[in-house]
Design a protein around this motif. Structure first.
Motif, PDB file in Angstrom:
ATOM      1  N   ASN A  60       0.849  -1.186   0.000  1.00 33.94           N
ATOM      2  CA  ASN A  60       0.000   0.000   0.000  1.00 33.94           C
ATOM      3  C   ASN A  60       0.889   1.241   0.000  1.00 33.94           C
ATOM      4  N   LEU A  61       0.888   1.961  -1.124  1.00 35.21           N
ATOM      5  CA  LEU A  61       1.675   3.181  -1.260  1.00 35.21           C
ATOM      6  C   LEU A  61       0.729   4.379  -1.207  1.00 35.21           C
ATOM      7  N   ARG A  62       0.569   4.922  -0.007  1.00 32.32           N
ATOM      8  CA  ARG A  62      -0.282   6.098   0.202  1.00 32.32           C
ATOM      9  C   ARG A  62      -1.672   5.913  -0.405  1.00 32.32           C
ATOM     10  N   GLY A  63      -2.298   4.758  -0.118  1.00 33.25           N
ATOM     11  CA  GLY A  63      -3.659   4.504  -0.560  1.00 33.25           C
ATOM     12  C   GLY A  63      -3.791   3.887  -1.936  1.00 33.25           C
ATOM     13  N   ILE A  64      -2.676   3.591  -2.605  1.00 35.73           N
ATOM     14  CA  ILE A  64      -2.696   2.938  -3.921  1.00 35.73           C
ATOM     15  C   ILE A  64      -2.009   1.578  -3.787  1.00 35.73           C
ATOM     16  N   VAL A  65      -2.672   0.524  -4.258  1.00 35.83           N
ATOM     17  CA  VAL A  65      -2.079  -0.818  -4.211  1.00 35.83           C
ATOM     18  C   VAL A  65      -1.096  -0.969  -5.372  1.00 35.83           C
ATOM     19  N   VAL A  66       0.147  -1.297  -5.037  1.00 33.32           N
ATOM     20  CA  VAL A  66       1.208  -1.410  -6.045  1.00 33.32           C
ATOM     21  C   VAL A  66       1.754  -2.837  -6.044  1.00 33.32           C
ATOM     22  N   PRO A  67       1.735  -3.516  -7.201  1.00 30.77           N
ATOM     23  CA  PRO A  67       2.372  -4.841  -7.286  1.00 30.77           C
ATOM     24  C   PRO A  67       3.885  -4.684  -7.436  1.00 30.77           C
ATOM     25  N   ILE A  68       4.648  -5.602  -6.833  1.00 35.54           N
ATOM     26  CA  ILE A  68       6.106  -5.576  -6.929  1.00 35.54           C
ATOM     27  C   ILE A  68       6.569  -6.734  -7.813  1.00 35.54           C
ATOM     28  N   VAL A  69       7.283  -6.399  -8.878  1.00 37.43           N
ATOM     29  CA  VAL A  69       7.819  -7.401  -9.802  1.00 37.43           C
ATOM     30  C   VAL A  69       9.301  -7.602  -9.498  1.00 37.43           C
ATOM     31  N   ASP A  70       9.669  -8.824  -9.197  1.00 38.04           N
ATOM     32  CA  ASP A  70      11.071  -9.172  -8.939  1.00 38.04           C
ATOM     33  C   ASP A  70      11.773  -9.303 -10.288  1.00 38.04           C
ATOM     34  N   MET A  71      12.565  -8.301 -10.652  1.00 40.68           N
ATOM     35  CA  MET A  71      13.183  -8.289 -11.975  1.00 40.68           C
ATOM     36  C   MET A  71      14.217  -9.403 -12.128  1.00 40.68           C
ATOM     37  N   ILE A  90       9.172   2.725  -8.585  1.00 40.39           N
ATOM     38  CA  ILE A  90       7.743   2.855  -8.861  1.00 40.39           C
ATOM     39  C   ILE A  90       7.566   3.448 -10.248  1.00 40.39           C
ATOM     40  N   ILE A  91       7.004   2.653 -11.135  1.00 43.31           N
ATOM     41  CA  ILE A  91       6.761   3.059 -12.510  1.00 43.31           C
ATOM     42  C   ILE A  91       5.286   3.462 -12.655  1.00 43.31           C
ATOM     43  N   ASN A  92       5.045   4.572 -13.327  1.00 43.31           N
ATOM     44  CA  ASN A  92       3.678   5.062 -13.540  1.00 43.31           C
ATOM     45  C   ASN A  92       3.353   4.997 -15.030  1.00 43.31           C
ATOM     46  N   ILE A  93       2.418   4.095 -15.367  1.00 40.19           N
ATOM     47  CA  ILE A  93       2.010   3.932 -16.763  1.00 40.19           C
ATOM     48  C   ILE A  93       0.515   4.194 -16.853  1.00 40.19           C
ATOM     49  N   HIS A  94       0.108   5.296 -17.450  1.00 41.46           N
ATOM     50  CA  HIS A  94      -1.307   5.660 -17.564  1.00 41.46           C
ATOM     51  C   HIS A  94      -1.991   5.626 -16.191  1.00 41.46           C
ATOM     52  N   LYS A  95      -1.299   6.167 -15.185  1.00 43.82           N
ATOM     53  CA  LYS A  95      -1.800   6.252 -13.808  1.00 43.82           C
ATOM     54  C   LYS A  95      -1.875   4.899 -13.103  1.00 43.82           C
ATOM     55  N   VAL A  96      -1.319   3.877 -13.720  1.00 46.56           N
ATOM     56  CA  VAL A  96      -1.201   2.568 -13.066  1.00 46.56           C
ATOM     57  C   VAL A  96       0.238   2.426 -12.573  1.00 46.56           C
ATOM     58  N   ARG A  97       0.405   2.104 -11.290  1.00 51.34           N
ATOM     59  CA  ARG A  97       1.728   2.052 -10.691  1.00 51.34           C
ATOM     60  C   ARG A  97       2.198   0.605 -10.513  1.00 51.34           C
ATOM     61  N   ILE A  98       3.438   0.360 -10.905  1.00 51.22           N
ATOM     62  CA  ILE A  98       4.049  -0.960 -10.796  1.00 51.22           C
ATOM     63  C   ILE A  98       5.410  -0.774 -10.133  1.00 51.22           C
ATOM     64  N   GLY A  99       5.752  -1.637  -9.184  1.00 48.37           N
ATOM     65  CA  GLY A  99       7.047  -1.569  -8.532  1.00 48.37           C
ATOM     66  C   GLY A  99       8.005  -2.585  -9.119  1.00 48.37           C
ATOM     67  N   LEU A 100       9.202  -2.132  -9.509  1.00 52.49           N
ATOM     68  CA  LEU A 100      10.235  -3.021 -10.050  1.00 52.49           C
ATOM     69  C   LEU A 100      11.308  -3.199  -8.987  1.00 52.49           C
ATOM     70  N   LEU A 101      11.573  -4.451  -8.609  1.00 54.49           N
ATOM     71  CA  LEU A 101      12.487  -4.753  -7.518  1.00 54.49           C
ATOM     72  C   LEU A 101      13.903  -4.965  -8.049  1.00 54.49           C
ATOM     73  N   PHE A 102      14.838  -4.144  -7.529  1.00 59.41           N
ATOM     74  CA  PHE A 102      16.253  -4.237  -7.907  1.00 59.41           C
ATOM     75  C   PHE A 102      17.104  -4.377  -6.648  1.00 59.41           C
ATOM     76  N   ASP A 103      18.389  -4.741  -6.848  1.00 59.04           N
ATOM     77  CA  ASP A 103      19.322  -4.817  -5.726  1.00 59.04           C
ATOM     78  C   ASP A 103      19.670  -3.429  -5.208  1.00 59.04           C
ATOM     79  N   ALA A 104      19.892  -2.479  -6.144  1.00 59.32           N
ATOM     80  CA  ALA A 104      20.315  -1.140  -5.739  1.00 59.32           C
ATOM     81  C   ALA A 104      20.091  -0.153  -6.876  1.00 59.32           C
TER      82      ALA A 104
END
Length: 508
Positions: A60-71, A90-104
């Protein structure tokens, strides 16, 4: 001035900004135009059943559910950092947010168009998200470019767009919206919720009989007061991981759902609570292309550390699955057919009741209970209050006074409160919490079978409960044993509490 502006525009058009990230020794980049922010790995991440392996979960990112993708898992690359030290872009595509998981994180790059090579050929599989490469330091440093728009197919973009457009009006709508209630339960280490309206009963685990007709995940069936109910293991059904600590059979429950003309039971690890929420509280969940997307209604977060995945009971099983599960059961065990008129009368007389223990087994109308909350021993009790006030709970900004029913009725205190629950009920002046020993089950009872009884028939219970038990009802439990439930009238008890509270000033 115009010449200088033209040169700036030319320079801007001939370069692109990228943010680079690391997965072990591999460096990847994302266009800055789609990057919203970078955050640390969240403290609370909810896993999603039946999701691809590379979907770490939701947060939950400030009231928006964000999925996390393990790259690393998506691209089959090595990873070095521990989970807590990783970064989520946190990637924003047409107001849809997706989280991309990286080491650093690595650095911000301003790259000339001459050093960007875009791929013409379409790559199949997960690696199709790599759209091109950046050639830096004369080609000695190669960074692959990820196109987030190619990452996944989001199924419910319209819902998320609508949520973004109406977020400013949420509080106003809440005041007008009808409240809903769900039962929360655990299975495979995850927290799920089902609306109370879709649940027929919740029972302890009886003897489950095996069937030669059983399909996958169907572990057998039970005979519940003449009705044959197939039982599915919810953990197996949703392909969930087994929890490290397997719950005892005594703690487990069967949640029975009403699905059209049949009932189906799901074996779960435990039933936790009743949660009240507004429809606007449901956070839409972006879904990957996966099984049973339709059954996941959204995420309800009544507390910062509690994320409940709300399910649509009508979408859990398809018509074909219901047919396969129930085929032959009625033939094997037999069940008297009833007319539509008989069914309607039986349904109108039967109401859901919540049974709980307070030294004795009691039951009350489910509709009289707003929520069920876990008991915590850190509640604050204001000075000068009666000794039966256990303290105050903060229920989403509303203060609820908790009444310890054992103290109120002069019973011996419990040494172990691990199974205790607080029933949140509504009075004329405020909401109250009723602290009970444990919540047992939800049963459907025939109200016509309730009997008003003389106190002499239940002398000890009436003594313990100060004559507050006026009715009892008999029922057969899932094991076929006769049980007598004493009816506890919540409304009458709350009136007594409020009358005592109103009398305090007058007495002083």
């Amino acid at each position: 001035m115009d010449a200088v502006s033209g040169q700036k525009k030319l320079r801007t058009a001939s370069t692109q900004m990228f943010a680079s990230f690391r997965l072990s020794d591999t460096e990847l980049a994302v266009s800055i135009s789609s990057l919203q922010e970078v955050v640390n790995f969240p403290d609370k991440v909810s896993r999603v059943p039946l999701a691809p392996e590379y979907l770490t979960g939701l947060f939950n990112l400030r009231g928006i559910v964000v999925p996390i993708v393990d790259m690393a898992k998506l691209l089959d690359l090595p990873t070095t950092a521990g989970q807590d030290n990783k970064k989520v872009a946190i990637i924003n595509i047409h107001k849809v947010r997706i989280g991309l998981l990286f080491d650093a994180t690595s650095e911000m790059l301003n790259v000339s168009e001459d050093n960007i090579s875009w791929m013409d050929e379409k790559i199949e599989g997960p690696k199709s998200v790599v759209r091109g490469v950046l050639k830096l330091n004369g080609g000695d440093r190669i960074i692959e470019v990820i196109d987030p728009a190619l990452l996944i197919k989001i199924e419910n973009i319209p819902q998320i767009l609508e949520q973004a457009q109406t977020s400013e009006r949420t509080e106003v709508v809440k005041k007008k919206s009808k409240r809903s209630q769900c039962i929360s339960f655990k299975s495979g280490g995850l927290e799920f919720g089902l609306k109370i309206s879709g649940i027929s009963e919740i029972i302890k685990v009886p003897e489950i009989k095996r069937s030669v007709l059983a399909v996958d995940h169907c572990i057998g069936m039970v005979n519940l007061r003449g009705t044959i109910i197939p039982i599915l293991d919810f953990q197996m059904f949703l392909k969930l991981q087994k929890p490290e600590a397997v719950p005892e059979l005594e703690e487990r429950r069967i949640v029975i759902l009403k699905l059209d003309k049949v009932q189906v039971g799901f074996l779960v690890d435990c039933v936790d609570s009743i949660v009240t929420f507004f429809e606007e509280d449901i956070l839409p969940v972006p879904m990957f292309k996966q099984e049973k997307v339709e059954m996941m209604q959204g995420l309800v977060c009544p507390q910062p550390d509690l994320h409940i995945l709300l399910l649509k009971e009508t979408q859990i099983l398809s018509d074909q699955e219901i047919l396969a599960i129930t085929r032959g059961h009625q033939t094997l065990y037999g069940k008297k057919e009833e007319s539509a008129k008989e069914h309607q009368k039986r349904a109108s007389d039967r109401k859901p009741y919540l049974s709980f223990r307070l030294k004795h087994m009691l039951s009350t109308r489910l509709g009289a209970v707003d929520e069920i909350a876990k008991y915590t021993d850190d509640m604050v009790c204001p000075p000068g209050y009666p000794d039966y006030i256990a303290g105050m709970m903060n229920m989403r900004g509303e203060v609820v006074m908790v009444v310890d029913l054992r103290v109120f009725y002069g019973m011996t205190a419990l040494s172990d409160r691990s199974q205790s629950r607080v029933l949140i009920v509504k009075g004329e002046r405020a909401k109250y919490g009723l602290l009970v020993d444990e919540v047992d089950a939800i049963n459907t009872l025939d109200e016509g079978m309730k009997l008003r009884i003389p106190a002499v028939l239940t002398p000890q219970a009436n003594k313990d409960l100060q004559g507050d038990i006026k009715e009892v009802v008999e029922m057969n439990d899932a094991l076929g044993n006769k049980r007598t439930l004493m009816i506890f009238e919540v409304a009458e008890f709350v009136k007594k509490i409020e009358a005592q509270a109103a009398g305090v000033p007058a007495a002083s």
